[in-house]
Motif scaffolding. Structure first.
Motif, mmCIF file in Angstrom:
data_model
loop_
_atom_site.group_PDB
_atom_site.id
_atom_site.type_symbol
_atom_site.label_atom_id
_atom_site.label_comp_id
_atom_site.label_asym_id
_atom_site.label_seq_id
_atom_site.Cartn_x
_atom_site.Cartn_y
_atom_site.Cartn_z
ATOM 1 N N TRP A 280 18.866 66.822 75.555
ATOM 2 C CA TRP A 280 18.873 65.708 74.610
ATOM 3 C C TRP A 280 18.767 66.238 73.182
ATOM 4 O O TRP A 280 17.873 67.026 72.886
ATOM 5 C CB TRP A 280 17.709 64.760 74.917
ATOM 6 N N GLU B 58 17.755 67.100 69.787
ATOM 7 C CA GLU B 58 16.414 67.013 69.209
ATOM 8 C C GLU B 58 16.395 67.186 67.695
ATOM 9 O O GLU B 58 15.327 67.357 67.111
ATOM 10 C CB GLU B 58 15.497 68.049 69.851
ATOM 11 N N THR C 188 13.396 66.103 65.216
ATOM 12 C CA THR C 188 12.174 65.655 65.887
ATOM 13 C C THR C 188 10.938 66.383 65.360
ATOM 14 O O THR C 188 9.882 65.769 65.235
ATOM 15 C CB THR C 188 12.249 65.832 67.420
ATOM 16 N N SER D 39 10.040 64.742 62.189
ATOM 17 C CA SER D 39 9.378 63.462 62.473
ATOM 18 C C SER D 39 7.929 63.687 62.900
ATOM 19 O O SER D 39 7.034 62.941 62.489
ATOM 20 C CB SER D 39 10.125 62.701 63.564
ATOM 21 N N PHE E 52 8.601 62.552 70.845
ATOM 22 C CA PHE E 52 9.719 61.995 70.070
ATOM 23 C C PHE E 52 11.042 62.180 70.817
ATOM 24 O O PHE E 52 11.877 61.273 70.847
ATOM 25 C CB PHE E 52 9.817 62.645 68.688
ATOM 26 N N ILE E 53 11.249 63.340 71.405
ATOM 27 C CA ILE E 53 12.469 63.613 72.177
ATOM 28 C C ILE E 53 12.578 62.629 73.335
ATOM 29 O O ILE E 53 13.608 61.971 73.533
ATOM 30 C CB ILE E 53 12.476 65.069 72.696
ATOM 31 N N GLN F 296 10.972 59.764 73.802
ATOM 32 C CA GLN F 296 11.077 58.369 73.369
ATOM 33 C C GLN F 296 12.492 58.037 72.912
ATOM 34 O O GLN F 296 13.015 56.955 73.205
ATOM 35 C CB GLN F 296 10.069 58.064 72.253
ATOM 36 N N SER F 297 13.127 58.960 72.214
ATOM 37 C CA SER F 297 14.517 58.762 71.787
ATOM 38 C C SER F 297 15.421 58.562 72.998
ATOM 39 O O SER F 297 16.296 57.680 73.016
ATOM 40 C CB SER F 297 14.978 59.966 70.952
ATOM 41 N N TYR F 298 15.235 59.386 74.007
ATOM 42 C CA TYR F 298 16.017 59.256 75.239
ATOM 43 C C TYR F 298 15.760 57.908 75.910
ATOM 44 O O TYR F 298 16.696 57.210 76.310
ATOM 45 C CB TYR F 298 15.687 60.419 76.179
ATOM 46 N N ASP G 21 14.671 55.130 74.631
ATOM 47 C CA ASP G 21 15.219 54.038 73.823
ATOM 48 C C ASP G 21 16.732 53.926 73.999
ATOM 49 O O ASP G 21 17.277 52.823 73.947
ATOM 50 C CB ASP G 21 14.884 54.243 72.340
ATOM 51 N N SER G 22 17.412 55.032 74.206
ATOM 52 C CA SER G 22 18.867 55.021 74.357
ATOM 53 C C SER G 22 19.296 54.347 75.657
ATOM 54 O O SER G 22 20.434 53.913 75.796
ATOM 55 C CB SER G 22 19.432 56.436 74.305
#
Length: 149
Positions: free
Chosen positions: A105, A107, A110, A113, A139-140, A142-144, A146-147
């Motif tokens: 994923w 990053e 991140t 952030s 963060f990594i 959570q981004s995944y 959310d996608s």
């Protein structure tokens, strides 16, 4: 165990493991069973790709995760550099040790952030150095997560 799906059916509960692989420290995060949020876990300190992969495999088994999301460092122009190549080697080793999908994923930013969050929350010194990798892993992940919504 099953939960309600937004389309009226049932979907299985699935935990995901997030990893921010590093040269000396690797950060870990895990999602809740519904896949809504990511929380930090302890870092693992080792410079060995093999030891980190073995630890990650053991952790994924203990947590009962259904997938592993590994941060894939790319340059800002989208190319893959030395750090990305090391991450690919780590993922290859990890895939030999686990029976769940391992997802690379993007990053980018991140760590920035994570540092911004620690600035806002006034985390300094040794605690900052010890926390940045696991926060980046969260963060990594959570981004995944959310996608997928």
């Amino acid at each position: 165990m099953f939960g309600n799906c937004k389309h009226g059916g049932l979907k299985p509960y699935m935990k995901s493991l997030g990893i921010d692989f590093g040269d000396s420290r690797t950060g870990f995060a895990v999602s809740d069973e519904l896949g809504f949020g990511a929380g930090t876990l302890d870092n693992f300190k080792s410079g060995s790709i093999y030891k980190v992969a073995e630890y990650a495999a053991k952790l994924s088994n203990e947590l009962g995760v259904s997938e592993i999301v590994v941060g894939f460092p790319k340059n800002m122009n989208g190319t893959v550099g030395e750090r990305g190549e090391k991450t690919k080697m780590f993922v290859e080793k990890l895939e030999e040790l686990v029976d769940v999908p391992v997802i690379l994923w993007d990053e980018r930013l991140t760590t920035v952030s994570a540092h911004n969050l620690m600035n806002v929350t006034n985390v300094r010194g040794k605690k900052r150095k010890e926390s940045v990798d696991s926060i980046s892993a969260a963060f990594i992940l959570q981004s995944y997560l959310d996608s997928k919504r």
